[in-house]
Enzyme design. Structure first.
Site, short mmCIF file in Angstrom:
data_model
loop_
_atom_site.label_atom_id
_atom_site.label_comp_id
_atom_site.label_asym_id
_atom_site.label_seq_id
_atom_site.Cartn_x
_atom_site.Cartn_y
_atom_site.Cartn_z
N GLU A 122 41.35 37.83 31.91
CA GLU A 122 41.75 36.46 32.27
C GLU A 122 42.53 35.83 31.12
O GLU A 122 43.39 34.98 31.34
CB GLU A 122 40.51 35.62 32.63
CG GLU A 122 40.83 34.43 33.51
CD GLU A 122 39.60 33.76 34.11
OE1 GLU A 122 39.47 33.73 35.33
OE2 GLU A 122 38.76 33.25 33.33
N HIS A 164 28.59 61.41 33.26
CA HIS A 164 28.36 62.18 34.47
C HIS A 164 29.05 61.54 35.66
O HIS A 164 28.68 61.76 36.81
CB HIS A 164 26.85 62.30 34.71
CG HIS A 164 26.17 62.97 33.56
ND1 HIS A 164 26.04 64.34 33.48
CD2 HIS A 164 25.68 62.47 32.41
CE1 HIS A 164 25.45 64.64 32.33
NE2 HIS A 164 25.23 63.52 31.66
N LYS A 172 42.97 30.15 44.20
CA LYS A 172 42.09 29.10 44.71
C LYS A 172 42.84 28.26 45.73
O LYS A 172 42.30 27.89 46.77
CB LYS A 172 41.62 28.19 43.56
CG LYS A 172 40.53 28.80 42.70
CD LYS A 172 40.04 27.78 41.68
CE LYS A 172 39.15 28.43 40.65
NZ LYS A 172 38.86 27.57 39.51
#
Ligand SMILES: O=P(O)(O)OC[C@H]1O[C@](O)(CO)[C@@H](O)[C@@H]1O
Length: 528
Positions: free
Chosen positions: A322, A351, A455
């Protein structure tokens, strides 16, 4: 390089901080001295801008804000005595509040003590508190914390179901710097309803952590919530762990917040030194710049070899991406900057995706985080002379070597143990590194214009949904999607209307869709 040259390089570049017992090794990044010299002028500028920032310059020009997270751990640095006092008294306020909650001086109406916390927040108002809880909460904390960090109804239900018999002793922290972010608002409204459903007055359980004067603050004030803690306009969400945002939940869980602040302060002092080799944040920024050619060409894989640091990579993902993921530089040029961050923990990830790291696309550099202390007390020997902690340490070293031999560079950060001081120091180290790196690539690390755009786009969709519902309620006959769009004044947005209606229909919201579900144009829709 042969082993002895590498060992020389290791010693030449090893950074050690005595007070923190902290080491940084960037010897496995293949930069040379010419590269360091070439970056020197950019670093001089970065050191100078950081000094200005700490003195209270408007370091976030777009939002016209100071950037003051460093003052939180050294209030004397704040640019005015009023700010210093405000920081000091908010820390005192937190400690007094936590103490009273722990001892029952502040208690819920129908129980002697609070037992649990629901913490509602998102982004910087969740990731820091979540990371700190995972890393530092004692095994049996005075209050157990549960997070609602999304507007996912199932996620909210999960917490509320789990706590259904304990709501009367559960404190609710509503954390939102702006006090207007939809996700925490929704979480708060749903939790409030759950309290009302059990005839509990939410105000007696609710604590707001937000900027004075925000919507959330007004609500908390008008409804007379249990407590309000201030968040400051000069602290960004992603650097707010040492503000009320991170400290209130930490203190309530019995975590030593003074130690966290102290560790951060010590790291801040170390990362203020205007000399690359004596400054671990400058060294890290140099390594990042080298890895990605100053353009984020390589991703940062963060691998702490300690379960309790699992959330560090997620925390850093927001902090780094950000802050650094920006379209424009400070001069307005299009630069598309950033560094992608991911990771979980070692040796577990060996793994999983480490196969690709070893042999696949070489588009990353690694940060190993090593913790020297294995556990409290002695470890059993699983084989003569060997413990499980030795395996963990061996796996880290083995991966570092194997990757380096295959031309995959890495950084190793080593801390003596996971405790409030070292966690504070880690947070501070990366706050500063991001600041320096942003300066090296000439971007504003402290705004987030891209998120604002998302937004706004979401708000448009919710607005469209309201219009669509109006249309469906006023027209009784089934309509095609195109007809609905036309009547809603959104003919160019049929696809969004289709997605809205499909979602409503799947949730029994009275929307009836008829026709072939695989062919949206064949559908007719009505309110049932
Ligand atoms: O604390 P607030 O204001 O609710 O914001 C939450 C998050 O939203 C953002 O503003 C954008 O995602 C983050 O920077 C911030 O941490």
């Amino acid at each position: 390089m042969d082993a002895s040259t590498l060992w020389q390089r290791y010693q030449e570049w090893l950074y050690y901080h005595e007070g923190l017992g902290f080491y940084l090794d960037i010897s496995r990044m293949r930069f040379d001295n010419a590269f360091v010299e070439a970056l020197q002028p950019k670093f001089e500028k970065a050191f100078a801008s950081m000094a200005e920032l700490e003195k209270g310059a408007i370091a976030n020009p777009d939002e016209d804000r100071m950037v003051g997270h460093y003052w939180l751990r050294n209030p004397d640095l704040a640019p005015t005595p009023e700010l210093t006092q405000e920081i000091v008294s908010s820390i005192e306020q937190i400690e007094v509040f936590a103490e009273k909650v722990h001892t029952g001086g502040i208690h819920p109406p129908k129980a002697a003590r609070f037992t649990d916390i629901i913490s509602i927040g998102i982004g910087g108002s969740a990731l820091g508190p979540e990371f700190i809880a995972e890393a530092l909460a004692p095994d049996f904390p005075p209050l157990a914390i549960h997070f609602i960090d999304n507007t996912d109804p199932t996620g909210i239900d999960k917490i509320l179901t789990h706590l259904r018999n304990k709501l009367s002793s559960t404190l609710v922290l509503v954390i939102s710097k702006s006090g207007g972010t939809p996700e925490p608002r929704n979480g708060m409204l749903e939790v409030k309803k759950a309290y009302a459903g059990q005839n509990l007055d939410f105000a007696n359980y609710a604590v707001a952590i937000t900027m004075p004067g925000s919507k959330l603050d007004d609500q908390a004030k008008n409804e007379n919530w249990l407590m309000r803690f201030p968040m400051y306009d000069w602290v960004g969400g992603r650097t707010s762990s040492m503000s009320t945002v991170g400290l209130v939940p930490a203190a309530l869980q019995g975590i030593d917040i003074k130690e966290m602040l102290e560790g951060a302060k010590e790291m801040d002092d170390a990362t203020r030194i205007a000399d690359i080799k004596k400054n671990p944040a400058a060294m890290l920024a140099l390594a990042w710049y080298y890895a990605g050619n100053g353009k984020g060409e390589k991703d940062m894989v963060v691998l702490p070899y300690k379960d309790s640091l699992l959330l560090f990579s997620r925390y850093l993902q927001q902090l780094v991406m950000e802050s650094l993921g920006k379209e424009k530089d400070l001069d307005g040029n299009i630069v598309h900057q950033g560094i992608a961050v991911y990771g979980n923990k070692g040796s577990t990830d060996q793994h999983a995706y480490v196969q690709q790291l070893r042999e696949g696309v070489p588009n990353f550099f690694l940060t190993f985080i090593e913790v020297l202390k294995d556990r409290e007390g002695a470890s059993p020997e699983l084989e003569p002379g060997i413990t499980s902690g030795d395996y963990l340490s061996g796996f880290l070293q083995g991966s570092r070597t194997a990757l380096y031999e295959n031309h995959r560079d890495s950084i190793t950060v080593t801390i003596p143990e996971v405790n409030p001081r070292t966690v504070g120091a880690l947070i501070a180290l990366y706050d500063r590194t991001v600041g320096y790196y942003a300066s090296l690539v000439n971007i504003n690390a402290y705004h987030q214009p891209g998120v604002e755009a998302g937004k706004k786009a979401a708000a448009v969709i919710l607005d469209l949904q309201t219009k669509v519902i109006d249309v469906l309620q006023s027209e009784k006959a089934p309509m095609t999607l195109a007809q609905i769009a036309d009547k809603a004044g959104a003919s160019d947005n049929v696809e969004s209307i289709y997605i809205i209606l499909r979602h409503m229909s799947a949730n029994n919201r009275g929307v009836v869709m008829q026709g072939n579900l695989g062919e949206p144009n064949s559908l007719t829709v009505s309110m049932g």
